[in-house]
Enzyme design. Structure first.
Site, short mmCIF file in Angstrom:
data_model
loop_
_atom_site.label_atom_id
_atom_site.label_comp_id
_atom_site.label_asym_id
_atom_site.label_seq_id
_atom_site.Cartn_x
_atom_site.Cartn_y
_atom_site.Cartn_z
N ARG A 188 31.76 -68.97 -54.46
CA ARG A 188 30.48 -69.26 -53.81
C ARG A 188 30.59 -70.44 -52.86
O ARG A 188 29.85 -70.54 -51.89
CB ARG A 188 29.42 -69.61 -54.87
N ARG A 192 36.69 -76.02 -46.42
CA ARG A 192 36.83 -76.08 -44.96
C ARG A 192 37.88 -77.10 -44.54
O ARG A 192 37.90 -78.22 -45.08
CB ARG A 192 35.49 -76.44 -44.31
N ARG A 272 23.51 -69.59 -70.14
CA ARG A 272 23.46 -71.03 -70.10
C ARG A 272 22.06 -71.45 -69.70
O ARG A 272 21.41 -70.77 -68.91
CB ARG A 272 24.44 -71.54 -69.05
N ARG A 303 24.39 -82.95 -62.29
CA ARG A 303 23.94 -83.40 -60.98
C ARG A 303 22.55 -84.02 -61.07
O ARG A 303 21.84 -83.82 -62.05
CB ARG A 303 23.96 -82.26 -59.95
N GLU A 330 20.34 -83.05 -64.47
CA GLU A 330 20.53 -81.75 -65.12
C GLU A 330 21.59 -81.82 -66.20
O GLU A 330 22.73 -82.23 -65.94
CB GLU A 330 20.95 -80.70 -64.08
N TYR A 378 24.57 -63.11 -61.68
CA TYR A 378 24.42 -64.46 -61.12
C TYR A 378 23.92 -64.32 -59.69
O TYR A 378 24.66 -64.51 -58.73
CB TYR A 378 25.79 -65.13 -61.17
N ASP A 380 21.57 -65.10 -56.32
CA ASP A 380 20.69 -66.02 -55.60
C ASP A 380 19.42 -65.28 -55.20
O ASP A 380 19.34 -64.05 -55.29
CB ASP A 380 21.40 -66.53 -54.35
#
Ligand code: FAD
Ligand code: UDP
Length: 402
Positions: A188, A192, A272, A303, A330, A378, A380
């Site tokens: 995901r 770069r 989870r 995070r 979290e 999973y 989005d």
């Protein structure tokens, strides 16, 4: 907070053509399509007290800040059909998602890019030099087809960067050995070899201009769509329950957990969940960015989200109270029954079990299973909308005789 449609509880199953279980993006998209293309009368039930599923947000009373109740939600897609569709119901801000991570007391840009690499190695590599270094550091993983998150992670960024930024974060987030997790989870994230630190690689991204809930309310404005909140599909004391609707052969779209639908008869799929701990600060800006990840094992949370920084335009316009900010940290853990199931763990054992449930789902008459929970995927938001548009055409429209 409730939707303006929450008073539709008097509707009866015989009054409607389609019942949707779950007012998340899958259910809302199906409802909107069923009215638009089939003129259907649709009733949506949700066990929660609001629409929007996990993408729901509300405006904090004290500060005016938009809080994403089930964790930060950033919309992004490269799918033109989905982008055109969502733009019918909301405008989007020009927000571009950027994330930073803290490792051993130092802050680095994510996703892994040339800036991260050069800061980590105290170097000034060019893109070509950095690529050669990573390939060398990937060692034997460089040439193999990765079968799991561990091998994929090392192949993408080499051993040292993997150990620093992925291994412990993933351990905290999934509590599962990375060699048992699917490689797709880590794919995901882009890697770069330039200084571009845009988190997503999609063509379009942004946040709904007036908030998520305004977007979702616009999707179901048509009076032929009614909604009952605080209603559980498995509660037999309410009329829209599984057994009554099955006996009536009523078309149903179910977006709750697939194993729950079958009373966990074959066993439980692993999920989870995330616990959020809030802290408020008397500051204009606590982190200087919307999302700060914590890569190390000794920080218990994965995070921190500073919601205010998702909407700088509202800070500028004065819609958000100055001198105050809200941060959510979290903490990730395995879901137990009764917890919100957020992320499918998807080990090989889970996949096998899901296939068995999927076969049962496919054989269940007049019922379409969809969304993150209903298909144990999973996804989005853009995936959920895309699969809902397809499910409407291929599965729901035929159930409605269209
Ligand atoms: P849901 O939103 O889960 O909706 C299902 C609904 O069904 C729920 O409202 C539930 O209450 C209801 N329901 C379940 N059982 C019953 C029952 N028995 N009776 C009645 N109702 C029931 N996506 C992105 O694109 N970008 C992001 O940044 C992003 N961040 C995320 C962060 C977190 C922490 C999580 C958990 C998800 C994130 N997602 C993100 C994914 C996004 O939330 C989902 O793709 C999307 O919301 C799923 O929509 P859905 O309709 O499939 O399911
Ligand atoms: N990940 C990581 N370190 C990070 C960010 C992400 O190891 O700092 C891994 C982790 O396994 C995570 C995956 O990359 O599950 C995908 O990250 P993403 O930010 O998309 O996760 P999500 O927002 O879905 O929780």
């Amino acid at each position: 907070m409730t939707t303006e449609k929450s008073s539709d509880a008097q509707v009866k199953p015989e009054d409607v053509d389609l019942v949707i279980v779950g007012a998340g993006l899958f259910g809302l998209t199906i409802a909107q399509q069923a009215v638009e293309h089939a003129g259907a009368r649709v009733h949506i039930i949700d066990v929660r007290q609001h629409i929007g599923g996990n993408a729901y947000s509300y405006f904090d009373e004290e500060t005016g800040i938009e809080i994403h109740k089930y964790g930060a939600h950033l919309f992004h897609t490269s799918n033109k059909r989905v982008w055109d569709y969502v733009n019918r119901f909301t405008q989007f801000t020009d927000y571009v998602h950027r994330v930073y991570t803290t490792h051993e007391g130092e802050v680095y840009p994510l996703p892994i890019n040339l800036g991260t690499i050069n800061q980590f190695f105290r170097a000034s590599y060019t893109p070509t030099q950095a690529k050669a270094l990573i390939e060398e550091q990937a060692g034997r993983y460089a040439d193999v087809e990765p079968q799991n998150l561990n091998d994929q992670g090392i192949k993408l960024i080499g051993q040292p960067l993997y150990e620093a930024f992925i291994k412990n974060y993933t351990g905290k987030q999934w509590q599962t050995d990375p060699s048992e997790l699917p490689a797709s989870i880590i794919r995901r994230l882009p890697v770069r070899f330039n200084y571009n630190n845009r988190y997503f690689k999609d063509t379009w991204e942004g946040l709904p201009k007036d908030g998520y809930t305004a977007w979702f309310e616009n999707m179901i404005k048509d009076p032929r769509i009614t909604v009952s909140l605080g209603v559980d599909f498995f509660d037999e004391s309410q009329p829209f329950n599984r057994n009554v609707l099955a006996a009536m052969s009523k078309p149903v779209v179910y977006t709750g957990p697939v194993d729950r639908y079958f009373d966990y008869e074959l066993g439980e799929l692993k999920w989870r969940t995330v616990d959020f701990k809030e802290k408020r600060y008397d500051e204009d800006d606590h982190y200087g960015c919307p999302v700060m990840n914590y890569a190390d094992a000794d920080v218990p949370y994965t995070r921190a989200i500073e919601f205010k920084n998702f909407n700088p335009e509202r800070v500028k316009s004065g819609a958000y109270k100055p001198g105050r900010t809200v941060v959510w940290r979290e903490y990730s853990r395995f879901a137990e029954r009764g917890d919100e199931p957020y992320y499918p763990v998807n080990t090989d054992a889970d996949k096998t079990l899901y296939e068995q449930y999927a076969a049962r789902a496919a054989a269940t008459p007049n019922t379409v299973f969809g969304g993150r929970l209903g298909t144990y995927k999973y996804y989005d938001m853009h995936n959920v909308i895309d699969t809902a548009l397809t499910a409407y055409e291929q599965q729901v429209a035929p159930m409605l005789g269209k």
